[in-house]
Design an enzyme around this catalytic site. Structure first.
Site, PDB file in Angstrom:
ATOM      1  N   ASN A   9       0.873  -1.165   0.000  1.00 53.87           N
ATOM      2  CA  ASN A   9       0.000   0.000   0.000  1.00 53.87           C
ATOM      3  C   ASN A   9       0.915   1.221   0.000  1.00 53.87           C
ATOM      4  OD1 ASN A   9      -1.730   2.108   0.491  1.00 53.87           O
ATOM      5  ND2 ASN A   9      -2.302   1.463   2.560  1.00 53.87           N
ATOM      6  N   TRP A  10       1.019   1.828  -1.147  1.00 51.75           N
ATOM      7  CA  TRP A  10       1.968   2.959  -1.283  1.00 51.75           C
ATOM      8  C   TRP A  10       1.471   4.214  -0.571  1.00 51.75           C
ATOM      9  CZ3 TRP A  10       3.966   3.041  -7.081  1.00 51.75           C
ATOM     10  CH2 TRP A  10       4.669   1.845  -7.329  1.00 51.75           C
ATOM     11  N   LYS A  11       0.207   4.277  -0.243  1.00 46.76           N
ATOM     12  CA  LYS A  11      -0.381   5.464   0.394  1.00 46.76           C
ATOM     13  C   LYS A  11      -0.133   6.700  -0.494  1.00 46.76           C
ATOM     14  CE  LYS A  11      -0.008   3.176   4.809  1.00 46.76           C
ATOM     15  NZ  LYS A  11       0.085   3.260   6.252  1.00 46.76           N
ATOM     16  N   HIS A  96      -9.363   1.398   4.972  1.00 50.31           N
ATOM     17  CA  HIS A  96      -8.093   1.596   5.663  1.00 50.31           C
ATOM     18  C   HIS A  96      -8.313   2.544   6.849  1.00 50.31           C
ATOM     19  CE1 HIS A  96      -3.972   2.658   6.544  1.00 50.31           C
ATOM     20  NE2 HIS A  96      -3.621   1.565   5.902  1.00 50.31           N
ATOM     21  N   GLU A  98      -6.650   4.905   7.917  1.00 55.26           N
ATOM     22  CA  GLU A  98      -6.399   6.318   7.605  1.00 55.26           C
ATOM     23  C   GLU A  98      -7.627   6.950   6.931  1.00 55.26           C
ATOM     24  OE1 GLU A  98      -2.728   5.600   5.543  1.00 55.26           O
ATOM     25  OE2 GLU A  98      -1.835   4.990   7.446  1.00 55.26           O
ATOM     26  N   GLU A 168      -5.207  -4.675  10.503  1.00 55.07           N
ATOM     27  CA  GLU A 168      -4.161  -3.681  10.720  1.00 55.07           C
ATOM     28  C   GLU A 168      -4.410  -2.956  12.038  1.00 55.07           C
ATOM     29  OE1 GLU A 168      -2.272  -2.589   6.649  1.00 55.07           O
ATOM     30  OE2 GLU A 168      -3.838  -1.142   7.117  1.00 55.07           O
ATOM     31  N   GLY A 174       2.828   2.352  10.765  1.00 59.40           N
ATOM     32  CA  GLY A 174       3.804   3.432  10.623  1.00 59.40           C
ATOM     33  C   GLY A 174       4.512   3.801  11.910  1.00 59.40           C
ATOM     34  N   SER A 214       3.735  -2.036  10.296  1.00 54.51           N
ATOM     35  CA  SER A 214       5.183  -2.133  10.516  1.00 54.51           C
ATOM     36  C   SER A 214       5.741  -3.515  10.177  1.00 54.51           C
ATOM     37  CB  SER A 214       5.531  -1.737  11.951  1.00 54.51           C
ATOM     38  OG  SER A 214       5.152  -0.396  12.184  1.00 54.51           O
TER      39      SER A 214
END
Ligand code: 13P
Length: 251
Positions: A9-11, A96, A98, A168, A174, A214
């Site tokens: 997942n490159w975000k 997600h 985020e 997650e 992160g 992570s």
């Protein structure tokens, strides 16, 4: 048997040029390899069509990181599931943390997104996970169960079988703080039980449940060795081809 999967997942990272270069690098690394898992990259919308043109999707699946909760129309700035599908992508990350945290995505919204993704032959990679407070106060299993029930349990067994799930824990994303393999296994086994109770053992056994937070080449082997951990959803470490391949090769 359920698939083993490592998905990046490159975000919101990489320019188009950087992204195309990174995708090419991963694609080349896979060209001569026979990984023991499916490999997917989920990339910014702006990159999808260009990356589709330079990768072999038989070896490297392509996905978006989100899609709209409407099919088309006056929703300035949104990108719909049919638009994502029209780039050649076949996966989409949904729910997600985020998106839930910063963009107010609720289970009601996510239901719409999942339906639209499935209607457009996109495979949702559906994310669930608790925040630190919920981990610490012991409610984490119930929290994740409710996230699954609220957004996904209106689906037919047939549609549910098309999903990939990603656990997650928000406190591990992160932060460099990974869930231990035992913490991941406890949750993944629990999620499988929740699915089995609703859709039966067969559907549960065939659902891939990825771990994210992570995950790196150094801890992936231990996490992936757990019977209910079917792979990873990788943020930071998916931005360097060598690190990403290190995780792919953890299987
Ligand atoms: P990190 O691997 O950077 O912790 O991110 C995980 C994640 O959010 C993947 O979706």
């Amino acid at each position: 048997m359920r698939k083993k999967i490592v998905a990046g997942n490159w975000k919101m990272n990489t320019t188009l040029q950087e992204g195309v270069a990174l995708a090419k690098e991963v694609n080349e690394a896979l060209a001569g390899a026979t990984p023991k898992c499916d490999v997917i990259i989920a990339v910014p919308f702006t990159h999808l069509a260009s990356i589709n043109a330079v990768i072999d999707q038989n070896k490297l699946g392509l996905g978006a990181e989100n899609c709209a909760d409407h099919k088309s129309g006056a929703y300035t700035g949104e990108v719909s599931a049919p638009m994502v599908a029209s780039t050649g992508a076949t996966y989409v990350i949904l729910g997600h943390s985020e998106r839930r945290q910063y963009y107010g995505e609720t289970s009601e919204i996510l239901k719409e997104k999942v339906n639209l993704a499935l209607a457009n032959n996109l495979t949702p990679i559906f994310c669930i996970g608790e925040v630190l407070e919920e981990r610490e106060n012991g409610s984490y299993l119930e929290v994740v169960k409710k996230q699954i029930e609220d957004a996904l349990f209106d689906l037919s067994a047939d549609d549910f079988s098309k999903l990939i799930l990603a656990y997650e824990p928000v406190w591990a994303i992160g932060t460099g703080k990974t869930a231990t393999d035992d913490q991941a296994e406890e949750m993944h086994a629990f999620i499988r039980e929740v699915i089995a109770n609703k859709y039966g053992k067969d559907v549960a056994e065939n659902t891939s449940i990825l771990y994210g937070g992570s995950c790196k080449p150094s801890n992936a082997p231990q996490l992936f060795a757990k019977p209910n951990v079917d792979g990873g959803l990788i943020g930071g470490a998916s931005l360097k081809a060598a690190d990403f391949m290190g995780i792919v090769n953890a299987f």
